[in-house]
Design an enzyme around this catalytic site. Structure first.
Site, PDB file in Angstrom:
ATOM      1  N   CYS A  86      96.153 -53.400 -21.279  1.00  0.00           N
ATOM      2  CA  CYS A  86      94.732 -53.608 -20.969  1.00  0.00           C
ATOM      3  C   CYS A  86      94.577 -54.433 -19.686  1.00  0.00           C
ATOM      4  CB  CYS A  86      94.014 -54.211 -22.166  1.00  0.00           C
ATOM      5  SG  CYS A  86      92.236 -53.932 -22.117  1.00  0.00           S
ATOM      6  N   HIS A 196      95.423 -50.848 -27.049  1.00  0.00           N
ATOM      7  CA  HIS A 196      96.018 -52.063 -27.631  1.00  0.00           C
ATOM      8  C   HIS A 196      96.917 -51.730 -28.824  1.00  0.00           C
ATOM      9  CE1 HIS A 196      93.877 -55.215 -25.427  1.00  0.00           C
ATOM     10  NE2 HIS A 196      92.829 -54.418 -25.435  1.00  0.00           N
ATOM     11  N   GLU A 198      99.196 -53.416 -30.088  1.00  0.00           N
ATOM     12  CA  GLU A 198      99.463 -54.608 -30.905  1.00  0.00           C
ATOM     13  C   GLU A 198      98.431 -54.751 -32.024  1.00  0.00           C
ATOM     14  OE1 GLU A 198      98.172 -54.569 -27.933  1.00  0.00           O
ATOM     15  OE2 GLU A 198      96.760 -56.218 -27.582  1.00  0.00           O
TER      16      GLU A 198
END
Lengths: 219, 80
Positions: A86, A196, A198
């Site tokens: 990002c 994202h 994660e």
């Protein structure tokens, strides 16, 4: 895997990233402040997401000129691994370590939703546990993720397998050229992506589709 | 000396913000305009021995930070 996570003022996704790196990739993570001029002994450098310097001037532009970036460029030039997610991706393109630019989303809206990513290159340090063509759910949250690059460079990126992730058909949230969601450099040791991963690794996230990406780091 | 710097999107780079501004002007009743492109403008005071020196300094600033030359062009004007 010795990992350094870089902290700039305004980044806010470092905790989730550290958790993914420690819990899934089994990495030993050290946090490095942006004013440092050298990295600790490190295999992988990760620049997480957020809003470094409030996105002033251009997203990632000011962070890309921070003291620590010189050390990160040197690390990459020696073959060290670098991952930017990002805002981290925006910072990497602003340094020139990755080609292209990330512009305002085509519909001008901040997008915060789950998209489907298609794996296009399964031989990188972040995708080796996946197979080309795999589709995974992954959240996006950004205002400037509209990937742009000149035609000639695009052709080279496509031809050399430097497109790692694409938004699956009908899933492009920002108008990115060729549905590009993530790319790598020519050597494949520097990777940037807008989504994202994660935030798609625990049952509490709703799905765990992105665990293999972090397992790839451990491989 | 004073430097004035205009940063604009390169031809061929889409400008969704310019497009939205165009739509908004239309809704205000304006007509007879086209091709709005949004850009950035910087002003700065600069110490330099000559205009050429100032120009060179500001060009370096543009290349290294003020413009992203992948998508943007810049124009510099030095006065004073």
């Amino acid at each position: 895997m010795k990992t350094s996570i870089i902290q700039f003022p305004g980044l806010n996704r470092e905790s989730d990233m550290i958790m993914a790196l420690e819990n899934v990739a089994g990495a030993r993570v050290e946090t490095v402040w942006h004013t440092e001029t050298s990295l600790p002994d490190t295999d992988l450098v990760v620049i997480p997401g957020g809003f470094s310097y409030g996105d002033y001037l251009r997203c990632g532009a000011i962070a890309a000129r921070s003291p620590i970036m010189k050390a990160i460029i040197e690390h990459a030039n020696k073959g060290g691994k670098v991952l930017g997610v990002c805002n981290g991706f925006q910072i990497l393109v602003e340094t020139g370590m990755l080609r292209g630019a990330l512009m305002r989303n085509a519909n001008l809206k901040f997008v915060c939703k789950r998209v489907v990513l298609k794996v296009e290159n399964d031989s990188t340090f972040f995708t080796s546990k996946m197979t080309k063509g795999d589709q995974v759910s992954c959240p996006v949250a950004h205002h400037d993720g509209n990937y742009f690059v000149d035609k000639e460079t695009l052709k080279r990126l496509e031809g050399d397998g430097q497109i790692i992730f694409r938004y699956a058909a009908g899933s492009n949230p920002n108008g990115s050229l060729n549905d590009i969601a993530g790319i790598c450099n020519a050597k494949g040791n520097v990777i940037g992506m807008m989504p994202h991963p994660e935030n798609m690794i625990e049952p509490l996230h709703g799905k765990t589709d992105c665990r293999p990406l972090f397992e790839s780091i451990a491989a | 000396m004073k430097a004035m710097i205009k940063v604009t999107l390169k031809k061929g780079v889409l400008d969704p913000q310019g497009k939205a501004i165009m739509g908004s002007l239309g809704s205000l009743g304006f007509d007879g305009y086209n091709n709005i492109r949004q850009g950035k403008y910087f002003e700065l005071d600069i110490d330099a021995a000559s205009k050429a020196d100032a120009q060179a300094k500001v060009k370096d600033m543009c290349e290294k930070l003020l413009a992203n030359t992948v998508i943007e062009n810049y124009e510099i004007e030095i006065t004073g």
